[in-house]
Design a protein around this motif. Sequence first.
Motif, short mmCIF file in Angstrom:
data_model
loop_
_atom_site.label_atom_id
_atom_site.label_comp_id
_atom_site.label_asym_id
_atom_site.label_seq_id
_atom_site.Cartn_x
_atom_site.Cartn_y
_atom_site.Cartn_z
N ARG A 108 -5.72 -3.98 -0.67
CA ARG A 108 -4.66 -4.29 0.30
C ARG A 108 -4.97 -5.55 1.09
O ARG A 108 -4.45 -5.75 2.18
N ILE A 109 -5.80 -6.42 0.51
CA ILE A 109 -6.15 -7.66 1.19
C ILE A 109 -4.91 -8.53 1.38
O ILE A 109 -4.83 -9.34 2.30
N ASN A 110 -3.92 -8.36 0.50
CA ASN A 110 -2.71 -9.19 0.57
C ASN A 110 -1.66 -8.66 1.53
O ASN A 110 -0.71 -9.35 1.88
N THR A 111 -1.82 -7.40 1.97
CA THR A 111 -0.87 -6.82 2.93
C THR A 111 -1.54 -6.41 4.23
O THR A 111 -0.85 -6.17 5.22
N LEU A 112 -2.88 -6.27 4.21
CA LEU A 112 -3.67 -5.81 5.36
C LEU A 112 -3.21 -4.44 5.83
O LEU A 112 -3.29 -4.10 7.01
#
Length: 544
Positions: free
Chosen positions: A198-202
């Motif tokens: 979820r690094i792209n949505t935090l």
Amino acid sequence: MDPAKTTAYLVGGGIASLAAAAHLIQDAHVPGNQIHILESGPLPGGSMDGGGNPDTGYVLRGGRMLNFSYLCTYDLLSRIASLTDAEKSVKDELDEFNAVPGNKTDAHARLVGRGIDGPEIVDVSHMGLDAKQRLDLIRVATTSEKHLGEKRIDGCFDAEFFRTNFWYMWDTMFAFQPWHSAVEFKRYLHRFIQEFPRINTLAGVDRTPYNQYDSIILPIETYLKAQGVHFQYDTKVTSISFFPPESHPQMTVSEIHYYAPTHGDHALIHIQKDDLVFLTLGSMTSCSSLGTNSTSPSPLPTPAESLTSPDGTWRLWSSLADPKVNPHHFSKFGNPSNFYSRVSESNWLSFTVTLKNGEFLKRLEGWTGNAAGTGALITFKDSAWLMSIVVPHQPHFLNQAPGTEVFWGYGLFPNKVGEFIGKTMAACTGEEIFTELLHHLDFPLEPTLSTSLTVPCMMPYITSQFLTRKAGDRPDIIPEGSANLALLGQYVEIPRDTVFTVEYSIRGAQIAVSELMGTEMPKEVYLGEHDLVVLLEGMKMLFT
């Protein structure tokens, strides 16, 4: 040690000292009125500060992302009562806030690039890594810290790695720079593998209802004062003395020397047989310089100026590590100069914007699809400053004036020239920084610019914890042979855990209390890689 006979002196009023005080009371049963916190500033909280008003602007030097893996932090917050409901803990309050669907983090514009026709939201469903870069990541993750030594991150990867989606998201989420320590980078890969998917949505980020001073520091301070803890502000500890080895074979603090104009100028505290001393080393926000909407912050300090900063933190640590000042025990205090003498490698600039017109956030929400508080971090990857902004849930301050909105941001390269203003970020006024941001978004300057206040803040040591280092540069929490002294903060050594997190400071405090008072040790550091599902999901995202 008998808690009834113990008096504890905590040097520094940051989260590490506050946590140590709470655990001394709750775990070690030391009476609150026998705990003294000596703080050089006017308020507790250290780097977790926040304040201001609509007339001069609100100010945040930074924000903190929390998540379920912060076992020590959440343990502490579960013991502190909410300021609004005594039946609830701060942890309950945080859980309830993050359970509200409208507060959940789900960034739709994690990266923004500059296209032919203006700003474009970057597709971050893939990491953009090639086979060699993935192999290099795995190699760093599996290489021992001893072997990595003082190697820099950019000594482990090719130049293209630093232009991938993965790096833009990773380095701005955690504030890494290419010249920072490969060892610290490795620790983060292990510590936060659960965040890869979820690094792209935090989406794994927990937020506090207000800024962290109002949501975390203020409740802890309120609790400690109710327990009788004595806070002595505007008190700069200048030196610490030890009993001679002839009379005390173990390293034993004998005196604390301090300067407090409001408490009789120079004075000292005699440390008795059962007393304890907890000392926070260094400060990531020492020598911070605020500008205004119409002025820029002061230039970066020299190493000599670092040692004369008003808080005195670097000078105190340096005196303890100096064989001329502390001939018997200096080798047990690490190497502070490694962290305060390289400001060109450890500085960046943050800024806080106070809006008095709703136009900006309305436009931003429409363009990104994220309401305030749900978008987490927006990074402008083609900005020479590598500028990012965070728009929190409103209001962000307990005392935030009606009709105002607040957000903050930062630039990791403040000494580079901006694309639109034509000046380095460090040389810009607050208004000029906001102007650069508005141009990156292609938003109209008015009515936003004339109805807002932007306060820039230069922080010389903000990522000094990430600097390359050798073994021993960071001292142990309990120095070898120490009888009554513990070291706290971001510059002590805690194996496997990661600096530049609230968790690191609180874990260190729990370890210090446990070692000196014989209480239960904190839970082990959460390592998601030990969970096969987490490991597989992380690797799957790495290979997208």
